[in-house]
Design a protein around this motif. Structure first.
Motif, PDB file in Angstrom:
ATOM      1  N   UNK A 180       0.934  -1.179  -0.047  1.00 12.61           N
ATOM      2  CA  UNK A 180      -0.102  -0.009  -0.027  1.00 12.61           C
ATOM      3  C   UNK A 180       0.777   1.248   0.075  1.00 12.61           C
ATOM      4  N   UNK A 181       0.422   2.073  -0.862  1.00 15.40           N
ATOM      5  CA  UNK A 181       1.264   3.451  -0.981  1.00 15.40           C
ATOM      6  C   UNK A 181       0.412   4.613  -0.783  1.00 15.40           C
ATOM      7  N   UNK A 182       0.956   5.478   0.188  1.00 14.55           N
ATOM      8  CA  UNK A 182       0.217   6.824   0.223  1.00 14.55           C
ATOM      9  C   UNK A 182       0.721   7.684  -0.857  1.00 14.55           C
ATOM     10  N   UNK A 183       1.716   7.702  -1.228  1.00 16.04           N
ATOM     11  CA  UNK A 183       2.383   8.457  -2.678  1.00 16.04           C
ATOM     12  C   UNK A 183       2.182   7.646  -3.729  1.00 16.04           C
ATOM     13  N   UNK A 184       1.101   7.906  -4.385  1.00 14.05           N
ATOM     14  CA  UNK A 184       0.925   7.262  -5.776  1.00 14.05           C
ATOM     15  C   UNK A 184       1.968   7.504  -6.920  1.00 14.05           C
ATOM     16  N   UNK A 185       2.784   8.369  -6.627  1.00 14.69           N
ATOM     17  CA  UNK A 185       4.013   8.730  -7.469  1.00 14.69           C
ATOM     18  C   UNK A 185       5.171   7.729  -7.464  1.00 14.69           C
ATOM     19  N   UNK A 186       5.245   6.999  -6.331  1.00 15.06           N
ATOM     20  CA  UNK A 186       5.806   5.846  -6.035  1.00 15.06           C
ATOM     21  C   UNK A 186       5.536   4.257  -6.321  1.00 15.06           C
ATOM     22  N   UNK A 187       6.042   3.718  -7.114  1.00 12.08           N
ATOM     23  CA  UNK A 187       5.364   2.418  -7.733  1.00 12.08           C
ATOM     24  C   UNK A 187       6.129   1.292  -7.314  1.00 12.08           C
ATOM     25  N   UNK A 188       5.589   0.149  -6.940  1.00 10.31           N
ATOM     26  CA  UNK A 188       6.167  -0.960  -6.421  1.00 10.31           C
ATOM     27  C   UNK A 188       6.930  -1.531  -7.566  1.00 10.31           C
ATOM     28  N   UNK A 189       8.220  -2.096  -7.408  1.00 12.90           N
ATOM     29  CA  UNK A 189       9.093  -2.567  -8.433  1.00 12.90           C
ATOM     30  C   UNK A 189       8.476  -3.860  -8.959  1.00 12.90           C
ATOM     31  N   UNK A 190       8.450  -3.875 -10.339  1.00 10.47           N
ATOM     32  CA  UNK A 190       7.762  -4.907 -10.613  1.00 10.47           C
ATOM     33  C   UNK A 190       8.461  -6.461 -10.609  1.00 10.47           C
ATOM     34  N   UNK A 191       9.585  -6.148 -10.173  1.00  7.64           N
ATOM     35  CA  UNK A 191      10.291  -7.562  -9.795  1.00  7.64           C
ATOM     36  C   UNK A 191       9.861  -8.172  -8.756  1.00  7.64           C
ATOM     37  N   UNK A 192       9.167  -7.285  -7.605  1.00  4.49           N
ATOM     38  CA  UNK A 192       8.743  -8.191  -6.328  1.00  4.49           C
ATOM     39  C   UNK A 192       7.416  -8.637  -7.047  1.00  4.49           C
ATOM     40  N   UNK A 239       6.563 -10.168  -9.982  1.00  6.25           N
ATOM     41  CA  UNK A 239       7.358 -11.233 -10.637  1.00  6.25           C
ATOM     42  C   UNK A 239       7.855 -12.365  -9.473  1.00  6.25           C
ATOM     43  N   UNK A 240       8.457 -12.150  -8.701  1.00  8.13           N
ATOM     44  CA  UNK A 240       9.137 -13.074  -7.644  1.00  8.13           C
ATOM     45  C   UNK A 240       8.136 -13.776  -6.947  1.00  8.13           C
ATOM     46  N   UNK A 241       7.391 -12.776  -6.553  1.00  2.35           N
ATOM     47  CA  UNK A 241       5.908 -13.483  -5.807  1.00  2.35           C
ATOM     48  C   UNK A 241       5.188 -14.497  -6.658  1.00  2.35           C
ATOM     49  N   UNK A 242       4.978 -14.091  -7.848  1.00  3.28           N
ATOM     50  CA  UNK A 242       4.153 -14.960  -8.675  1.00  3.28           C
ATOM     51  C   UNK A 242       5.060 -16.082  -8.940  1.00  3.28           C
ATOM     52  N   UNK A 243       6.428 -16.262  -9.122  1.00  2.00           N
ATOM     53  CA  UNK A 243       7.307 -17.223  -9.309  1.00  2.00           C
ATOM     54  C   UNK A 243       7.312 -18.169  -8.126  1.00  2.00           C
ATOM     55  N   UNK A 244       7.042 -17.618  -6.957  1.00  2.00           N
ATOM     56  CA  UNK A 244       7.160 -18.687  -5.671  1.00  2.00           C
ATOM     57  C   UNK A 244       5.900 -19.250  -5.668  1.00  2.00           C
ATOM     58  N   UNK A 245       4.647 -18.829  -6.213  1.00  2.00           N
ATOM     59  CA  UNK A 245       3.508 -19.443  -5.914  1.00  2.00           C
ATOM     60  C   UNK A 245       3.384 -20.324  -6.991  1.00  2.00           C
ATOM     61  N   UNK A 246       4.050 -20.591  -7.953  1.00  2.00           N
ATOM     62  CA  UNK A 246       3.860 -21.731  -8.941  1.00  2.00           C
ATOM     63  C   UNK A 246       4.622 -22.934  -8.790  1.00  2.00           C
TER      64      UNK A 246
END
Length: 72
Positions: free
Chosen positions: A51-63, A65-72
């Motif tokens: 969750x981000x209060x500052x909408x200008x800062x985005x979650x790094x897409x690698x996080x 991707x890594x989460x999805x990879x761990x769940x497969x």
């Protein structure tokens, strides 16, 4: 994979996830939840929540991707 976008006029899901923005920066953001990225597994369990209060800062897409990879 499909993405699901929710419209939550009665704030039921927003309240359930605890992302309601009680202190918006501007009037246009009134009722808009904190910007949140959730990744759920096949059982509907949250495996990543950001969750981000500052909408200008985005979650790094690698996080995501890594989460999805761990769940497969």
């Amino acid at each position: 994979a499909p993405f699901v976008f929710l419209v939550d006029d009665d704030h039921r899901v927003i309240d359930q996830f605890g992302i309601f923005n009680n202190h918006p920066d501007s009037a246009i953001e009134k009722g808009v939840p904190h910007r949140t990225t959730d990744v759920l597994d096949r059982n509907g369990l949250i495996t990543l929540k950001d969750s981000r209060k500052d909408f200008r800062i985005w979650l790094d897409s690698s996080m995501i991707r890594d989460t999805l990879a761990q769940n497969h």
